[in-house]
Design a protein around this motif. Structure first.
Motif, PDB file in Angstrom:
ATOM      1  N   GLY A  13     -12.045   7.102  37.478  1.00  0.00           N
ATOM      2  CA  GLY A  13     -13.007   8.186  37.480  1.00  0.00           C
ATOM      3  C   GLY A  13     -14.303   7.887  36.752  1.00  0.00           C
ATOM      4  N   LYS A  14     -14.595   6.624  36.541  1.00  0.00           N
ATOM      5  CA  LYS A  14     -15.802   6.234  35.815  1.00  0.00           C
ATOM      6  C   LYS A  14     -16.935   5.932  36.775  1.00  0.00           C
ATOM      7  CE  LYS A  14     -13.239   4.150  31.969  1.00  0.00           C
ATOM      8  NZ  LYS A  14     -12.960   2.885  31.236  1.00  0.00           N
ATOM      9  N   ASN A  15     -18.154   6.247  36.352  1.00  0.00           N
ATOM     10  CA  ASN A  15     -19.345   5.943  37.115  1.00  0.00           C
ATOM     11  C   ASN A  15     -19.843   4.576  36.644  1.00  0.00           C
ATOM     12  OD1 ASN A  15     -21.713   5.917  38.580  1.00  0.00           O
ATOM     13  ND2 ASN A  15     -22.776   7.364  37.248  1.00  0.00           N
ATOM     14  N   ALA A  16     -19.476   3.533  37.376  1.00  0.00           N
ATOM     15  CA  ALA A  16     -19.754   2.168  36.929  1.00  0.00           C
ATOM     16  C   ALA A  16     -20.728   1.452  37.866  1.00  0.00           C
ATOM     17  CB  ALA A  16     -18.458   1.360  36.829  1.00  0.00           C
ATOM     18  N   VAL A  17     -21.554   0.604  37.279  1.00  0.00           N
ATOM     19  CA  VAL A  17     -22.479  -0.234  38.030  1.00  0.00           C
ATOM     20  C   VAL A  17     -22.420  -1.647  37.474  1.00  0.00           C
ATOM     21  CG1 VAL A  17     -24.052   1.649  38.613  1.00  0.00           C
ATOM     22  CG2 VAL A  17     -24.415   0.333  36.502  1.00  0.00           C
TER      23      VAL A  17
ATOM     24  N   ASP B  27     -25.540   8.825  29.110  1.00  0.00           N
ATOM     25  CA  ASP B  27     -25.184   9.768  30.181  1.00  0.00           C
ATOM     26  C   ASP B  27     -23.804   9.492  30.773  1.00  0.00           C
ATOM     27  OD1 ASP B  27     -25.602   7.446  31.554  1.00  0.00           O
ATOM     28  OD2 ASP B  27     -27.214   8.198  32.832  1.00  0.00           O
ATOM     29  N   GLY B  28     -23.090   8.524  30.185  1.00  0.00           N
ATOM     30  CA  GLY B  28     -21.723   8.255  30.614  1.00  0.00           C
ATOM     31  C   GLY B  28     -21.563   7.143  31.626  1.00  0.00           C
ATOM     32  N   LYS B  29     -22.655   6.560  32.071  1.00  0.00           N
ATOM     33  CA  LYS B  29     -22.555   5.477  33.051  1.00  0.00           C
ATOM     34  C   LYS B  29     -22.035   4.199  32.378  1.00  0.00           C
ATOM     35  CE  LYS B  29     -25.589   5.141  36.290  1.00  0.00           C
ATOM     36  NZ  LYS B  29     -26.860   4.933  37.026  1.00  0.00           N
ATOM     37  N   THR B  30     -21.142   3.510  33.082  1.00  0.00           N
ATOM     38  CA  THR B  30     -20.572   2.261  32.581  1.00  0.00           C
ATOM     39  C   THR B  30     -21.262   1.075  33.239  1.00  0.00           C
ATOM     40  OG1 THR B  30     -18.402   3.325  32.286  1.00  0.00           O
ATOM     41  CG2 THR B  30     -18.455   0.908  32.332  1.00  0.00           C
ATOM     42  N   HIS B  31     -21.856   0.221  32.427  1.00  0.00           N
ATOM     43  CA  HIS B  31     -22.487  -0.999  32.931  1.00  0.00           C
ATOM     44  C   HIS B  31     -21.522  -2.166  32.742  1.00  0.00           C
ATOM     45  CE1 HIS B  31     -26.647   0.615  33.394  1.00  0.00           C
ATOM     46  NE2 HIS B  31     -26.162   1.506  32.525  1.00  0.00           N
ATOM     47  N   ILE B  32     -21.390  -2.966  33.783  1.00  0.00           N
ATOM     48  CA  ILE B  32     -20.432  -4.076  33.772  1.00  0.00           C
ATOM     49  C   ILE B  32     -21.157  -5.382  34.045  1.00  0.00           C
ATOM     50  CG2 ILE B  32     -18.436  -5.092  34.956  1.00  0.00           C
ATOM     51  CD1 ILE B  32     -17.631  -2.195  35.704  1.00  0.00           C
TER      52      ILE B  32
END
Length: 208
Positions: free
Chosen positions: A201-205, A156-161
Motif C-alpha cells: 500500500g505504499k506510494n513508491a517511485v 508527503d509519504g512517498k517512498t523513493h527507491i
C-alpha cells in the motif's frame, strides 16, 4: 613447471567478490545498527566519515567480516586476521586500500541524499519480493539477489527507491541495450521492489 597452488593470492573474480562482500557487510551493519532510521543512519555515517580513526577501524571490521568466511583456507583465521604474511602484504592490503578509497564517497552519497539501506543481498523469489513475467501463456519466475536497495521517505509519504548493483569494472547502463532488452537487470530488480511496495500500500517511485 607449473604455477604454485597456495593461499597467497586470489583470482580477480574472487578479489571482486571480496570487495563486494565488504560493501555488503558495511551496509548491513549500518542498516541494522540504525534500525533503518534515517536520522540515526546519518549520525552513524557522519561519525565514520568525520573521524579517520573510526573510518579505518570500520574498514578493518568490514574486511575481517568479508574474508573470514570467503578467503582461501589457511590464509586467515576464523576472525579474519591474516595468517599468511604474503597474503597479508599482498591481497589483504589491496582489499583494505581499495575499499577505503571507494567507500568514503559511497557513504558520503548515502549521507547527502538521505537514502537508507533497506535490503542487502535481498533474495528475489522469497517473501513478497517476486519477479514474475508473463510470456506466451506462462509465468516466468526469476530468482537471484539484489546487492542493495535504499529508500527515502518524503514528508508527503512517498517512498523513493534506488537499486544498487555493485560492479568492480566500469559498466554503465546504456539506453540502447535497455530498449533492446539485453541490459534489464536493474530495471527488473527495481520493478520487483516497486511491486512489493505496491502490495504493502505504499506510494513508491524509482529514483535514478
Amino acid at each position: 613447471i607449473r604455477p604454485r597452488e597456495d593461499n597467497t593470492k586470489i583470482m580477480s573474480n574472487s578479489f571482486g567478490s571480496l570487495i563486494h562482500s565488504m560493501f555488503e557487510e558495511a551496509y548491513k551493519h549500518l542498516r541494522d545498527e540504525s534500525g533503518k532510521d534515517s536520522e540515526e543512519f546519518k549520525r552513524l555515517a557522519k561519525e565514520i566519515l568525520d573521524n579517520e580513526e573510526k573510518y579505518n577501524s570500520f574498514a578493518d571490521f568490514c574486511l575481517k567480516k568479508a574474508v573470514s568466511s570467503r578467503a582461501s583456507f589457511g590464509s586467515v583465521d576464523k576472525d579474519g586476521n591474516p595468517r599468511d604474511i604474503v597474503f597479508e602484504m599482498d591481497t589483504y592490503a589491496k582489499l583494505r586500500r581499495m575499499f577505503s578509497k571507494m567507500f568514503n564517497s559511497i557513504l558520503q552519497d548515502s549521507y547527502d541524499t538521505g537514502f537508507v539501506p533497506e535490503g542487502v543481498e535481498a533474495a528475489i523469489g522469497q517473501d513478497d519480493l517476486i519477479l514474475s513475467i508473463p510470456y506466451e501463456g506462462m509465468e516466468l519466475n526469476f530468482s537471484g539477489y539484489i546487492d542493495r536497495y535504499d529508500v527515502r521517505y518524503d514528508e508527503d509519504g512517498k517512498t523513493h527507491i534506488r537499486t544498487i548493483d555493485y560492479k568492480s569494472g566500469d559498466k554503465a547502463v546504456e539506453a540502447e541495450k535497455l530498449l533492446a532488452g539485453t541490459q534489464i537487470q536493474l530495471p527488473s530488480y527495481s520493478g520487483a521492489i516497486l511491486d512489493m511496495n505496491a502490495k504493502e500500500g505504499k506510494n513508491a517511485v524509482v529514483d535514478d
